[in-house]
Write a protein that holds these residues in place. Structure first.
Motif, PDB file in Angstrom:
ATOM      1  N   ARG A 104      36.848  32.125 -83.645  1.00 39.00           N
ATOM      2  CA  ARG A 104      37.701  31.948 -84.818  1.00 39.00           C
ATOM      3  C   ARG A 104      37.251  32.745 -86.033  1.00 39.00           C
ATOM      4  O   ARG A 104      38.039  33.412 -86.685  1.00 39.00           O
ATOM      5  CB  ARG A 104      37.770  30.450 -85.181  1.00 39.00           C
ATOM      6  CG  ARG A 104      38.628  30.166 -86.411  1.00 39.00           C
ATOM      7  CD  ARG A 104      40.087  30.510 -86.133  1.00 39.00           C
ATOM      8  NE  ARG A 104      40.878  30.492 -87.346  1.00 39.00           N
ATOM      9  CZ  ARG A 104      41.186  31.574 -88.045  1.00 39.00           C
ATOM     10  NH1 ARG A 104      40.738  32.750 -87.664  1.00 39.00           N
ATOM     11  NH2 ARG A 104      41.949  31.492 -89.106  1.00 39.00           N
ATOM     12  N   GLU A 105      35.956  32.728 -86.344  1.00 44.18           N
ATOM     13  CA  GLU A 105      35.533  33.384 -87.576  1.00 44.18           C
ATOM     14  C   GLU A 105      35.631  34.893 -87.512  1.00 44.18           C
ATOM     15  O   GLU A 105      35.586  35.572 -88.526  1.00 44.18           O
ATOM     16  CB  GLU A 105      34.102  32.984 -87.956  1.00 44.18           C
ATOM     17  CG  GLU A 105      33.056  33.327 -86.899  1.00 44.18           C
ATOM     18  CD  GLU A 105      32.772  32.162 -85.979  1.00 44.18           C
ATOM     19  OE1 GLU A 105      31.642  32.053 -85.480  1.00 44.18           O
ATOM     20  OE2 GLU A 105      33.693  31.333 -85.792  1.00 44.18           O
ATOM     21  N   GLU A 107      43.139  37.759 -90.486  1.00 45.09           N
ATOM     22  CA  GLU A 107      44.261  36.927 -90.904  1.00 45.09           C
ATOM     23  C   GLU A 107      45.430  37.094 -89.931  1.00 45.09           C
ATOM     24  O   GLU A 107      45.864  38.209 -89.665  1.00 45.09           O
ATOM     25  CB  GLU A 107      44.716  37.336 -92.306  1.00 45.09           C
ATOM     26  CG  GLU A 107      45.720  36.378 -92.932  1.00 45.09           C
ATOM     27  CD  GLU A 107      45.090  35.033 -93.280  1.00 45.09           C
ATOM     28  OE1 GLU A 107      45.857  34.073 -93.408  1.00 45.09           O
ATOM     29  OE2 GLU A 107      43.865  34.950 -93.421  1.00 45.09           O
ATOM     30  N   TRP A 123      48.399  35.152 -90.103  1.00 45.10           N
ATOM     31  CA  TRP A 123      49.700  34.686 -90.564  1.00 45.10           C
ATOM     32  C   TRP A 123      50.547  35.868 -91.019  1.00 45.10           C
ATOM     33  O   TRP A 123      50.054  36.862 -91.541  1.00 45.10           O
ATOM     34  CB  TRP A 123      49.548  33.684 -91.715  1.00 45.10           C
ATOM     35  CG  TRP A 123      48.492  32.670 -91.422  1.00 45.10           C
ATOM     36  CD1 TRP A 123      47.342  32.464 -92.094  1.00 45.10           C
ATOM     37  CD2 TRP A 123      48.472  31.766 -90.313  1.00 45.10           C
ATOM     38  NE1 TRP A 123      46.604  31.479 -91.499  1.00 45.10           N
ATOM     39  CE2 TRP A 123      47.271  31.029 -90.405  1.00 45.10           C
ATOM     40  CE3 TRP A 123      49.346  31.499 -89.260  1.00 45.10           C
ATOM     41  CZ2 TRP A 123      46.925  30.052 -89.487  1.00 45.10           C
ATOM     42  CZ3 TRP A 123      49.007  30.524 -88.344  1.00 45.10           C
ATOM     43  CH2 TRP A 123      47.814  29.817 -88.469  1.00 45.10           C
ATOM     44  N   TRP A 145      40.063  25.777 -82.527  1.00 49.02           N
ATOM     45  CA  TRP A 145      41.369  26.201 -83.020  1.00 49.02           C
ATOM     46  C   TRP A 145      42.250  25.024 -83.428  1.00 49.02           C
ATOM     47  O   TRP A 145      43.400  25.223 -83.843  1.00 49.02           O
ATOM     48  CB  TRP A 145      42.081  27.035 -81.957  1.00 49.02           C
ATOM     49  CG  TRP A 145      41.538  28.424 -81.851  1.00 49.02           C
ATOM     50  CD1 TRP A 145      40.512  28.848 -81.079  1.00 49.02           C
ATOM     51  CD2 TRP A 145      41.988  29.566 -82.575  1.00 49.02           C
ATOM     52  NE1 TRP A 145      40.281  30.188 -81.251  1.00 49.02           N
ATOM     53  CE2 TRP A 145      41.179  30.660 -82.165  1.00 49.02           C
ATOM     54  CE3 TRP A 145      42.981  29.793 -83.514  1.00 49.02           C
ATOM     55  CZ2 TRP A 145      41.347  31.941 -82.688  1.00 49.02           C
ATOM     56  CZ3 TRP A 145      43.154  31.077 -84.026  1.00 49.02           C
ATOM     57  CH2 TRP A 145      42.333  32.135 -83.616  1.00 49.02           C
ATOM     58  N   GLU A 203      43.675  25.209 -87.121  1.00 44.44           N
ATOM     59  CA  GLU A 203      44.745  26.176 -87.310  1.00 44.44           C
ATOM     60  C   GLU A 203      46.048  25.694 -86.680  1.00 44.44           C
ATOM     61  O   GLU A 203      47.127  25.876 -87.239  1.00 44.44           O
ATOM     62  CB  GLU A 203      44.344  27.530 -86.710  1.00 44.44           C
ATOM     63  CG  GLU A 203      43.391  28.340 -87.552  1.00 44.44           C
ATOM     64  CD  GLU A 203      41.994  27.728 -87.607  1.00 44.44           C
ATOM     65  OE1 GLU A 203      41.657  26.928 -86.703  1.00 44.44           O
ATOM     66  OE2 GLU A 203      41.244  28.030 -88.548  1.00 44.44           O
ATOM     67  N   ARG A 230      47.923  23.125 -88.825  1.00 46.43           N
ATOM     68  CA  ARG A 230      48.541  23.541 -90.086  1.00 46.43           C
ATOM     69  C   ARG A 230      49.543  24.690 -89.925  1.00 46.43           C
ATOM     70  O   ARG A 230      50.047  25.205 -90.909  1.00 46.43           O
ATOM     71  CB  ARG A 230      47.468  23.939 -91.091  1.00 46.43           C
ATOM     72  CG  ARG A 230      46.669  25.175 -90.737  1.00 46.43           C
ATOM     73  CD  ARG A 230      45.568  25.416 -91.792  1.00 46.43           C
ATOM     74  NE  ARG A 230      44.746  26.579 -91.468  1.00 46.43           N
ATOM     75  CZ  ARG A 230      45.015  27.814 -91.828  1.00 46.43           C
ATOM     76  NH1 ARG A 230      46.123  28.067 -92.511  1.00 46.43           N
ATOM     77  NH2 ARG A 230      44.197  28.798 -91.518  1.00 46.43           N
ATOM     78  N   VAL A 231      49.868  25.080 -88.686  1.00 41.16           N
ATOM     79  CA  VAL A 231      50.758  26.212 -88.499  1.00 41.16           C
ATOM     80  C   VAL A 231      52.215  25.808 -88.725  1.00 41.16           C
ATOM     81  O   VAL A 231      52.630  24.682 -88.417  1.00 41.16           O
ATOM     82  CB  VAL A 231      50.576  26.808 -87.082  1.00 41.16           C
ATOM     83  CG1 VAL A 231      51.189  25.902 -86.017  1.00 41.16           C
ATOM     84  CG2 VAL A 231      51.176  28.204 -86.995  1.00 41.16           C
ATOM     85  N   LEU A 243      49.867  32.870 -83.974  1.00 39.07           N
ATOM     86  CA  LEU A 243      48.768  32.021 -83.523  1.00 39.07           C
ATOM     87  C   LEU A 243      48.709  31.972 -81.998  1.00 39.07           C
ATOM     88  O   LEU A 243      47.621  32.005 -81.399  1.00 39.07           O
ATOM     89  CB  LEU A 243      48.952  30.601 -84.083  1.00 39.07           C
ATOM     90  CG  LEU A 243      47.961  29.539 -83.613  1.00 39.07           C
ATOM     91  CD1 LEU A 243      46.547  29.909 -84.037  1.00 39.07           C
ATOM     92  CD2 LEU A 243      48.353  28.175 -84.147  1.00 39.07           C
ATOM     93  N   HIS A 247      46.531  34.213 -79.870  1.00 38.32           N
ATOM     94  CA  HIS A 247      45.076  34.049 -79.904  1.00 38.32           C
ATOM     95  C   HIS A 247      44.600  32.874 -79.054  1.00 38.32           C
ATOM     96  O   HIS A 247      43.399  32.609 -78.991  1.00 38.32           O
ATOM     97  CB  HIS A 247      44.612  33.850 -81.349  1.00 38.32           C
ATOM     98  CG  HIS A 247      44.881  35.030 -82.233  1.00 38.32           C
ATOM     99  ND1 HIS A 247      43.980  36.057 -82.409  1.00 38.32           N
ATOM    100  CD2 HIS A 247      45.967  35.357 -82.961  1.00 38.32           C
ATOM    101  CE1 HIS A 247      44.497  36.960 -83.228  1.00 38.32           C
ATOM    102  NE2 HIS A 247      45.711  36.560 -83.565  1.00 38.32           N
TER     103      HIS A 247
END
Length: 689
Positions: A108-109, A113, A115, A150, A153, A156-157, A165, A168
């Motif tokens: 993840r890190e 970005e 979005w 994940w 994420e 909140r998508v 998303l 990934h």
């Protein structure tokens, strides 16, 4: 030591140049034969989250990324040096804590970005999009295969970010979220304990053990999706279920109907060791494609091929007829049209056009094998709604009966009369030639073929299994299956996960069709719940002033795709009829693209693009597709429109022409271009509305 390859490896291999691929394959074979050989140049990757990632030198700039343990070696990825290392630094191999499946998880890190950026300009009031999964319990999301890191994420998508998303996430998690977002209820991933996480059904989708050099060679010669003939775990139940009568799976293009049919045929052959199974479809082109897939699926079970036959329905009919009655002599359409014309000229008081006479013969008289005046008088004429007075019908019957008598006198058959003869023979047989029949592209089989199949498999509750899509019916008039002895009510299932076509192409093509399609018996296919499991570039829809500018634009598009690594055999160029093939040939030639004109005899493209009519494209798939010459009066075809006898018949013509363009567009996996070379078809407006 287990030697495996991942789908990410074969996908990355396909993007390399030809000579680079050859070098990678040589290294892969060497690794399988002896991974401890001193000649293998392993390098430990120091900056990876997973310490089990290593690189293997292929050439001065190509690196193969492998996941290495004491008991297994997994080929994960291959690319040029920096890109290969960057890929490895963003991945780790994990066993999912809830499902137990092995997953390659993106760290993840390290992810940039994801979005979709919003346009910046004059301030306007923007209503926030609802968060999709905020109320879905974490345990449920984990049950879908979402990696723990994940979860935040996913929670909140919104709908704008979901597709980004999904790219990934592991495939089982992405598919479940897409289905959930479109109103479906995804099934939880299997949680039965597996000794080896690579044996989990979800892991088997992306990792495969290579038992020997031959199997590895096969895997490296075909794209992952074509080689594995993968059956989604959610589809397995429809393959292995015990049915109490004829069954059918349906669904829009790319949802895996053919794969389900293929696996159903193999399942029946395995389950019933003494049985003979027929896997069939309506054309030889599609039968050739099925044979190729079947060979890959049962390459290590050659004994199954002795009892599992793949033939086109016309070939099946002619073989069975010849074994019983002798070699059939089939009248050509041209011969019959000439007889219809001559008979109508002798019959006074008939003012019907040759086009109407042929359609009435093909769709009603011959299509239903009507033998007497009473049969024709009482025919309901589904799909032929022209009102005919009884006196008109009598005059027409004189013409049709004259043609029937002529054919009989000359010892000639039509395809329909051939199937009628063998169907009547099957009814009286004690032993049938096949125990089971599995039918692909079933929406385009005709009345006499369905009667034949009913006689062939009707004695066995599981004797008939169909796969098809009413939205892709392009050859046959609709008719009632139930009236012909094939009742699928209660045993019909619609598949709604598209594995073949990108979200962008599917959404564009779906604009050509309605939200649902129903057959004459009232069976309905709802198309609104279908989801695609991957993204791609948006399709290009281009209207050009003339054929010359269209040809130049298509040639440039083809050059752009090949420069991006798309191979010639991954490209299809389709047109409405043979009259437009010259444009396709000129575009391919201008792009320097080798090509073959596709027909029923072409089984492999061998480094050539495929050029053909939209009808012949049925059942095929390509990474990149061009649909050319979508001009006004070409699609829908003007000659068909002019032959319509009334509004109802005209509506049926428009429906099948829409289906035809839909079929052509949905042969594409990643790239789609639709063009016209003059005034554009009204259907192109529908594609961009």
């Amino acid at each position: 030591m287990d030697f495996r390859i991942a789908d990410t490896f074969t996908d990355s291999l396909a993007r390399l140049a030809g000579e680079e691929q050859k070098a990678v394959k040589t290294t892969a074979f060497d690794l399988q034969m002896d991974p401890s050989s001193p000649g293998m140049s392993f390098h430990k990757l120091d900056h990876c989250r997973d310490p089990r990632f290593w690189s293997v030198r292929v050439s001065s700039d190509i690196r193969l990324i492998v996941h290495r343990t004491d008991t297994s070696l997994l080929l994960c990825y291959v690319d040029h040096h920096d890109k290969a290392y960057a890929w490895a630094e963003r991945r780790k191999m994990e066993t999912h804590p809830k499902t137990g499946a092995a997953q390659l998880v993106e760290v993840r890190e390290k992810v940039q970005e994801i979005w979709v950026p919003k346009a910046v300009g004059v301030a306007v009031a923007v209503t926030p999009k609802p968060i999709l999964f905020a109320r879905v319990p974490e345990e449920t999301l984990l049950g879908y295969g979402v990696p723990p890191e994940w979860l935040a994420e996913v929670r909140r998508v919104d709908e704008d970010g979901l597709l980004g998303l999904a790219d990934h996430l592991p495939s089982e998690a992405a598919e479940a979220l897409l289905e959930l977002a479109t109103g479906g209820t995804p099934k939880m991933a299997a949680t039965t304990p597996f000794k080896d996480p690579f044996d989990h059904p979800d892991a088997l989708r992306r990792f495969r053990v290579m038992a020997n050099v031959d199997e590895l060679a096969l895997a490296l010669d075909y794209p992952w999706d074509k080689w594995t003939i993968f059956l989604h775990p959610a589809q397995r139940q429809w393959v292995e279920r015990t049915y109490t009568g004829p069954a059918r799976v349906s669904g829009s293009a790319g949802t895996g109907k053919t794969i389900v049919a293929l696996h159903r045929a193999v399942f029946l052959a395995r389950k019933h060791p003494d049985s003979r199974v027929l896997l069939t479809t309506f054309s030889e082109t599609l039968a050739n494609a099925l044979r190729t897939m079947l060979r890959r699926l049962i390459s290590h079970e050659p004994h199954l091929a002795e009892r599992l036959e793949v033939h086109a329905l016309p070939e099946v009919g002619e073989r069975l007829y010849e074994s019983t009655f002798g070699k059939p002599h089939i009248a050509t359409p041209g011969m019959i049209r000439q007889q219809l014309l001559e008979a109508s000229q002798k019959q006074q008081g008939t003012a019907f056009s040759p086009a109407f006479l042929w359609a009435e013969w093909a769709d009603i008289v011959d299509g239903w094998q009507l033998e007497t005046w009473e049969d024709y008088r009482d025919a309901k004429r589904l799909g032929r709604k022209t009102r005919l007075a009884e006196s008109q019908r009598k005059n027409l019957w004189v013409i049709f009966d004259s043609v029937r008598t002529h054919l009989k006198t000359k010892g000639l058959l039509t395809s329909a009369s051939l199937f009628k003869a063998i169907t009547e023979d099957l009814v009286n047989r004690r032993h049938l030639p096949y125990d089971f029949a599995v039918v692909d592209e079933a929406q385009d089989i005709n009345v006499t073929q369905l009667r034949f199949l009913a006689a062939l498999g009707g004695r066995n509750p599981e004797g008939l299994f169909f796969a098809g899509d009413m939205g892709q019916r392009i050859f046959q008039q609709p008719f009632s299956w139930k009236s012909q002895g094939v009742d699928i009510r209660g045993r019909a299932r619609t598949l709604n996960v598209n594995y073949r076509t990108s979200h962008q192409i599917r959404m564009q093509a779906d604009r050509l069709l309605g939200a649902e399609v129903s057959d004459v018996d009232g069976n309905t296919e709802v198309r609104t719940g279908t989801v695609s499991v991957f993204n791609g570039p948006p399709p290009a829809i281009q209207a050009h002033e003339n054929p010359e500018s269209e040809i130049s634009a298509v040639a440039q598009w083809l050059k752009d795709r090949t420069s991006e690594g798309v191979q010639p055999h991954e490209i299809g160029i389709f047109v409405r009829s043979e009259d437009e093939l010259v444009r396709a040939r000129e575009a391919a030639a201008k792009a320097g693209l080798p090509y073959k004109l596709l027909d029923d005899r072409v089984e492999t493209l061998h480094g050539h693009a495929a050029l053909c009519t939209m009808h012949l494209a049925k059942g095929l798939e390509f990474r990149a597709v061009v649909v050319m010459a979508c001009d006004d009066e070409v699609i829908p075809l003007q000659s068909r429109i002019e032959s319509a006898a009334d509004e109802v018949e005209l509506e049926e013509i428009y429906t099948t022409e829409r289906h035809l363009l839909y079929v052509a567009c949905t042969r594409a996996r990643d790239y789609l271009l639709v063009t016209s070379g003059g005034p554009a078809s009204e259907f192109m407006d529908d594609l961009v509305r």
